[in-house]
Scaffold this motif. Structure first.
Motif, short mmCIF file in Angstrom:
data_model
loop_
_atom_site.label_atom_id
_atom_site.label_comp_id
_atom_site.label_asym_id
_atom_site.label_seq_id
_atom_site.Cartn_x
_atom_site.Cartn_y
_atom_site.Cartn_z
N LEU A 89 0.86 -1.17 0.00
CA LEU A 89 0.00 0.00 0.00
C LEU A 89 0.89 1.22 0.00
O LEU A 89 1.79 1.34 0.83
CB LEU A 89 -0.91 0.02 1.24
CG LEU A 89 -1.84 1.21 1.38
CD1 LEU A 89 -2.90 1.21 0.27
CD2 LEU A 89 -2.51 1.20 2.74
N LYS A 90 0.65 2.13 -0.94
CA LYS A 90 1.43 3.36 -1.03
C LYS A 90 0.48 4.54 -0.96
O LYS A 90 -0.58 4.52 -1.59
CB LYS A 90 2.21 3.40 -2.34
CG LYS A 90 3.21 2.28 -2.49
CD LYS A 90 3.92 2.36 -3.83
CE LYS A 90 4.92 1.23 -3.97
NZ LYS A 90 5.64 1.32 -5.24
N PHE A 91 0.87 5.56 -0.18
CA PHE A 91 0.05 6.76 -0.08
C PHE A 91 0.56 7.82 -1.04
O PHE A 91 1.76 8.10 -1.09
CB PHE A 91 0.07 7.31 1.35
CG PHE A 91 -0.83 6.56 2.29
CD1 PHE A 91 -2.16 6.93 2.43
CD2 PHE A 91 -0.35 5.48 3.00
CE1 PHE A 91 -3.00 6.23 3.29
CE2 PHE A 91 -1.18 4.77 3.86
CZ PHE A 91 -2.51 5.15 4.00
N ASP A 92 -0.36 8.41 -1.79
CA ASP A 92 -0.04 9.53 -2.66
C ASP A 92 0.17 10.77 -1.78
O ASP A 92 -0.53 10.96 -0.79
CB ASP A 92 -1.21 9.76 -3.62
CG ASP A 92 -0.90 10.79 -4.68
OD1 ASP A 92 0.25 10.85 -5.15
OD2 ASP A 92 -1.83 11.55 -5.04
N ALA A 93 1.13 11.59 -2.13
CA ALA A 93 1.43 12.78 -1.33
C ALA A 93 0.31 13.82 -1.41
O ALA A 93 0.15 14.62 -0.49
CB ALA A 93 2.75 13.40 -1.79
N LYS A 94 -0.46 13.81 -2.47
CA LYS A 94 -1.55 14.78 -2.61
C LYS A 94 -2.74 14.31 -1.78
O LYS A 94 -2.97 13.12 -1.62
CB LYS A 94 -1.99 14.89 -4.07
CG LYS A 94 -0.92 15.42 -4.98
CD LYS A 94 -1.43 15.45 -6.40
CE LYS A 94 -0.34 15.88 -7.35
NZ LYS A 94 -0.80 15.82 -8.75
N ALA B 4 -8.46 4.35 -3.91
CA ALA B 4 -7.42 3.80 -4.78
C ALA B 4 -7.33 4.66 -6.03
O ALA B 4 -8.34 4.99 -6.65
CB ALA B 4 -7.75 2.36 -5.15
N ILE B 5 -6.08 5.03 -6.40
CA ILE B 5 -5.91 5.87 -7.59
C ILE B 5 -5.00 5.23 -8.63
O ILE B 5 -4.97 5.65 -9.78
CB ILE B 5 -5.38 7.27 -7.23
CG1 ILE B 5 -4.04 7.20 -6.53
CG2 ILE B 5 -6.40 8.04 -6.42
CD1 ILE B 5 -3.33 8.54 -6.40
N GLU B 6 -4.23 4.22 -8.21
CA GLU B 6 -3.29 3.60 -9.15
C GLU B 6 -2.99 2.18 -8.69
O GLU B 6 -2.80 1.92 -7.50
CB GLU B 6 -2.00 4.42 -9.18
CG GLU B 6 -0.97 3.95 -10.16
CD GLU B 6 0.26 4.85 -10.11
OE1 GLU B 6 1.32 4.36 -9.69
OE2 GLU B 6 0.13 6.04 -10.47
N SER C 261 1.32 -3.41 -6.12
CA SER C 261 1.07 -2.28 -5.23
C SER C 261 -0.19 -1.54 -5.65
O SER C 261 -0.63 -1.63 -6.79
CB SER C 261 2.26 -1.31 -5.22
OG SER C 261 2.39 -0.68 -6.47
N VAL C 262 -0.74 -0.86 -4.69
CA VAL C 262 -1.88 0.01 -4.95
C VAL C 262 -1.58 1.34 -4.26
O VAL C 262 -1.12 1.38 -3.13
CB VAL C 262 -3.22 -0.60 -4.45
CG1 VAL C 262 -3.22 -0.85 -2.96
CG2 VAL C 262 -4.40 0.26 -4.86
N LYS C 263 -1.77 2.42 -5.01
CA LYS C 263 -1.54 3.76 -4.47
C LYS C 263 -2.89 4.36 -4.12
O LYS C 263 -3.84 4.25 -4.89
CB LYS C 263 -0.83 4.65 -5.47
CG LYS C 263 -0.44 6.01 -4.90
CD LYS C 263 0.19 6.91 -5.94
CE LYS C 263 1.62 6.52 -6.19
NZ LYS C 263 2.32 7.49 -7.07
N VAL C 264 -2.95 4.97 -2.94
CA VAL C 264 -4.20 5.57 -2.48
C VAL C 264 -3.98 7.04 -2.16
O VAL C 264 -2.87 7.47 -1.85
CB VAL C 264 -4.75 4.83 -1.24
CG1 VAL C 264 -5.11 3.39 -1.58
CG2 VAL C 264 -3.80 4.89 -0.08
N ARG C 265 -5.06 7.80 -2.25
CA ARG C 265 -5.03 9.22 -1.92
C ARG C 265 -6.06 9.46 -0.83
O ARG C 265 -7.17 8.94 -0.88
CB ARG C 265 -5.36 10.07 -3.14
CG ARG C 265 -5.39 11.57 -2.86
CD ARG C 265 -5.56 12.41 -4.11
NE ARG C 265 -4.38 12.24 -4.94
CZ ARG C 265 -4.41 12.27 -6.28
NH1 ARG C 265 -5.53 12.46 -6.92
NH2 ARG C 265 -3.30 12.10 -6.96
#
Length: 168
Positions: A4-9, A41-43, A56-60
């Motif tokens: 799980l990765k967090f988007d900075a925005k 989820a954004i990516e 991986s999945v990127k979330v905002r």
């Protein structure tokens, strides 16, 4: 395992909720803030088969609220309850009754039983009042009585399902 990765925005509404806390967090090293949030989820990244990379999945962060000092205890209690639900453990005794383990019992702090008792009592009171109103309704047909009895049974079942945490 998927990372799980967090988007900075963050979304505009989340940024707005954070604004009053930015300077105080900056001013006090290692400070913390409690929050309730939602992410989307954004990516999604799916590595090719045979590679050593992990999926991986990127979330905002899309929604965010921070409790004030008076509300913080309630939010901490909700966190404690959610943690309890996620980590609750127990074993069946010789009679087939569930015995909660000590760490689970410690997490309840005795309050969960009171909360659940109050919730169930409120549900029972509602359906008892509903049934009394139906009893005092004159000239109901058999099919109307059966319909009302089904309504009460469905309501009681919903109250019990909520107590167990079932989705069925």
């Amino acid at each position: 395992m998927t990372q799980l990765k967090f988007d900075a925005k963050v979304s505009a509404s989340a940024q707005e909720a954070l604004e009053p806390h930015i300077r105080p967090v900056y001013d006090v090293p290692a400070s913390r803030r409690l929050f309730i949030g939602e992410f989307a989820a954004i990516e999604r990244t799916e590595p090719a088969p045979g590679t050593e990379k992990e999926a991986s999945v990127k979330v905002r962060i899309t929604h965010l609220e921070l409790p004030n000092e008076a509300q913080e205890g309630y939010v901490r209690e909700a966190l404690r309850f959610l943690h309890l639900q996620r980590t609750a453990r127990g074993t069946l005794d010789d009679e087939g009754q569930l015995e909660l383990d000590e760490s689970t019992l410690r997490l309840t702090g005795g309050q969960l039983a009171y909360l659940e008792t109050a919730r169930l009592r409120a549900g029972l009171n509602h359906w008892a009042s509903y049934a009394r109103r139906v009893l005092h309704t004159p000239n109901l047909t058999v099919s109307e009585v059966l319909h009302e009895l089904k309504t009460v049974a469905d309501g009681l079942t919903a109250a019990l399902d909520g107590a167990r945490g079932d989705d069925s």
